[in-house]
Design a protein around this motif. Structure first.
Motif, short mmCIF file in Angstrom:
data_model
loop_
_atom_site.label_atom_id
_atom_site.label_comp_id
_atom_site.label_asym_id
_atom_site.label_seq_id
_atom_site.Cartn_x
_atom_site.Cartn_y
_atom_site.Cartn_z
N LEU A 1 36.69 28.79 53.90
CA LEU A 1 36.75 30.26 54.86
C LEU A 1 35.12 30.62 54.64
O LEU A 1 34.59 30.47 53.77
N PRO A 2 34.69 31.46 55.78
CA PRO A 2 33.38 31.91 55.62
C PRO A 2 33.32 33.07 54.85
O PRO A 2 34.32 34.01 54.87
N PRO A 3 32.07 33.41 54.22
CA PRO A 3 32.05 34.46 53.41
C PRO A 3 31.69 35.79 54.28
O PRO A 3 31.20 35.41 55.43
N PHE A 4 31.83 36.82 53.68
CA PHE A 4 31.35 38.06 54.14
C PHE A 4 30.05 38.18 54.42
O PHE A 4 29.22 37.66 53.42
N THR A 5 29.42 38.10 55.48
CA THR A 5 27.73 38.10 55.77
C THR A 5 27.31 39.13 56.69
O THR A 5 28.04 39.57 57.74
N THR B 1 32.02 27.39 63.69
CA THR B 1 32.03 28.89 64.11
C THR B 1 33.38 29.35 65.23
O THR B 1 33.66 30.54 65.04
N SER C 1 26.33 36.29 65.47
CA SER C 1 27.12 37.31 64.72
C SER C 1 26.47 38.62 64.81
O SER C 1 27.46 39.45 65.14
N LEU D 1 39.34 35.40 62.65
CA LEU D 1 39.29 36.90 62.53
C LEU D 1 39.69 37.80 63.52
O LEU D 1 40.21 38.84 63.22
N PHE E 1 31.82 37.63 59.78
CA PHE E 1 32.43 36.35 59.12
C PHE E 1 31.76 35.35 59.92
O PHE E 1 32.65 34.24 60.02
N GLN E 2 30.65 35.42 60.33
CA GLN E 2 29.81 34.11 61.11
C GLN E 2 30.47 33.74 62.29
O GLN E 2 30.62 32.61 62.48
N TYR F 1 36.37 30.02 62.84
CA TYR F 1 36.02 31.27 62.00
C TYR F 1 36.32 32.39 63.17
O TYR F 1 37.23 33.56 62.72
N THR F 2 35.79 32.36 64.22
CA THR F 2 35.95 33.53 65.06
C THR F 2 37.53 33.60 65.68
O THR F 2 37.97 34.68 65.67
#
Length: 580
Positions: free
Chosen positions: A242-246, A53, A108, A60, A307-308, A56-57
């Motif tokens: 990649l993380p999905p839109f969540t 995470t 998130s 974005l 995105f998580q 991911y952070t």
């Protein structure tokens, strides 16, 4: 620039991009990535979240700030100062089995709340909110945070874990773990060696990426000595892609505690961002636009939360690395984000052999940079009251927790402002030979005073909290022997008079009149004078007792009292003549 008036600040900055900058930005982006990856994973674990995470952070928030950020080189991402606050907010809400998916969803949603708060604050031009924490209380807060992080990472450094909650309990559980022989020697060797290596490289080879060197050597040691087989926990394989839109899926009753945590995180993030932006803008000749920075931080947090990801802030250390590497624009951050994406897509197993104690070493060395011992010593030498404020903020974080600690820090800052207005400095003024104007007789004991005239300066607005203090000081002077004829208020520092203070002034003037003493004002600001007239204070206070300057009031007094400054005082600094 009318054609780009509605363009986000980051894109507007890039509209003036120079081709000669590209090579420097790419090189700086590569260098920055070597810091972004290990720190992102380490700070994710500090927040109680899976290491992925943090990556991911990072991706974005870097991309979002490149679009909306007004600063050319400021670097956003997971931050050591926010990690404990995120953990303190999220972990109590996670179910007993520590479900990582729920922890990610909560973090998130926390990022979305922080983003909404900072975005709305930016749109409303509330940049001054970042000033709610004074420098002394921020020093104490950061010192407490550094200690909290350090103690919290020690079990991981020694190769075991605890379920403690709170600094004292963590210390006790860590000591118990040591006594019970839970230490994993190989883990301690990796972690302690990593700390020593990072500090040594930072000290003697400042231009070398210390964290990258340590991480590479730790992975090499893991492969050579098969540390996983010696009870050393490893990061393991990261999820590919990649993380999905969540949209975070949380319970309704989670919203209130998350919002409370979001307020504290937003405040610290904004204070950190404004201070870092100011520092680096001064070097590049840019101007800090506080509200634009708030919008950019809000946008970055919203992007991460969808995105998580988890809440982010600016990083002074990563920005400094980018600057030293030659960064010229936010293309540096974009390059860093793209490199992380490439790693996640093509080589997700790159860091699977990285020992967890190495991440603990990253966090611990970062925590050491949060502590400001020099600033604490300076407060002790220069102003004991602010040193005590700093200590109180430190104890609040250390003993009560990170979120109560930030509340205490803000509360103490506000109370300190109120205290200064409640008990302001006041001074009796006199005339000093060789100096124009009138000066504090504490600083100039040789200052002369006219018989029967007391000049009082009150260094604060007059309002409900200090009006009685003002009255008490005036009455004390009125009882002096010999009794004064005039008490002249040098009112230039009095920037306001509220209704409570107006009532006190009216009653005070009547009391002084009964004693044969006149209450006189000089240098009262026009807006304050209009309030005095609106309060109808001139019914009791003689309208002729308002003078434009102290000198004009003194001249009027001397004309009426037929008195002079003594020859000894005015020429040689002796005591003034007490005869009229």
């Amino acid at each position: 620039m009318a054609s780009v008036r509605g363009t986000p600040p980051g894109l507007r900055t890039l509209s003036g991009y120079r081709r000669a900058w590209l090579a420097k930005d790419v090189v700086a982006g590569v260098v920055l990535t070597t810091l972004l990856v290990p720190q992102g994973m380490a700070y994710a674990e500090l927040a109680g979240l899976p290491p992925i995470t943090g990556l991911y952070t990072s991706v974005l928030c870097l991309l979002a700030y490149a679009v909306f950020g007004p600063s050319r080189i400021l670097v956003l991402g997971p931050d050591s100062s926010l990690g404990p606050m995120i953990a303190a907010t999220v972990l109590p809400l996670v179910v007993a089995d520590g479900d990582p998916e729920r922890a990610v969803a909560l973090a998130s949603m926390l990022a979305l709340m922080v983003g909404a708060i900072t975005l709305l604050a930016g749109v409303a031009k509330l940049g001054f909110i970042a000033d709610l924490i004074s420098k002394p209380t921020m020093i104490g807060y950061m010192n407490g945070l550094a200690l909290t992080i350090l103690i919290g990472q020690l079990p991981k450094l020694f190769g075991f874990s605890t379920d403690a909650d709170g600094l004292l309990e963590e210390i006790a559980d860590f000591a118990t773990g040591l006594a019970d022989g839970k230490t994993v020697p190989a883990a301690l060797a990796v972690g302690a060696g990593g700390i020593v290596l990072v500090l040594a490289v930072q000290r003697w080879l400042a231009k070398v990426p210390a964290v990258l060197v340590m991480v590479v050597l730790a992975m090499a040691a893991s492969a050579v000595f098969d540390l996983g087989e010696h009870d050393v926990k490893l990061v393991g394989e990261l999820p590919e892609g990649l993380p999905p839109f969540t949209i975070p899926d949380i319970r309704f009753d989670d919203l209130a505690p998350l919002f409370i945590g979001a307020l504290g995180i937003a405040l610290v993030s904004l204070a950190d961002t404004i201070s870092n932006a100011s520092a680096f803008a001064a070097r590049t000749g840019q101007q800090v636009r506080g509200s634009d920075e708030m919008v950019a931080i809000g946008s970055a947090n919203l992007a991460a939360g969808l995105f998580q990801g988890f809440p982010v802030s600016t990083s002074g250390s990563r920005t400094a690395v980018a600057e030293r590497a030659g960064a010229k624009s936010q293309i540096t951050g974009v390059v860093g984000a793209l490199l992380i994406v490439l790693m996640l897509v093509f080589v997700p197993g790159l860091f699977r052999s990285l020992p967890q104690p190495a991440l603990a070493a990253v966090v611990i060395t970062a925590s050491l940079s949060l502590a400001d011992f020099a600033g604490t010593r300076r407060l002790w030498r220069q102003r004991k009251a602010e040193f005590l404020l700093s200590v109180a903020a430190f104890l609040g974080v250390a003993l009560l927790g990170v979120l109560p600690g930030i509340a205490i820090a803000v509360g103490l800052s506000i109370l300190n402002v109120f205290r200064r207005a409640w008990w302001p400095y006041n001074a009796v003024l006199g005339r000093v030979p060789g100096l124009e104007g009138y000066h504090d007789i504490r600083s100039y004991p040789e200052a002369g005073r006219l018989p029967g005239l007391v000049i009082l300066r009150f260094d604060a607005p007059l309002f409900f909290a200090n009006a009685k203090s003002f009255r008490g000081e005036v009455m004390r002077l009125a009882r002096d022997e010999p009794q004064p004829r005039w008490i002249l208020i040098a009112a230039e520092p009095i920037t306001d008079v509220d209704t409570t203070a107006a009532d006190v002034l009216e009653e005070l003037d009547r009391t002084l009149n009964e004693l044969g003493i006149s209450l006189v004002f000089a240098e009262l600001k026009d807006p304050v004078r209009r309030k005095v007239e609106r309060y109808e204070l001139t019914r009791t206070i003689d309208p002729d007792h308002f003078f434009p300057t102290v000198e004009a009031a003194v001249t009027a007094y001397r004309a009426g009292a037929d008195t002079e400054w003594s020859v000894a005082e005015s020429s040689a600094g002796g005591e003034p003549d007490r005869t009229a």
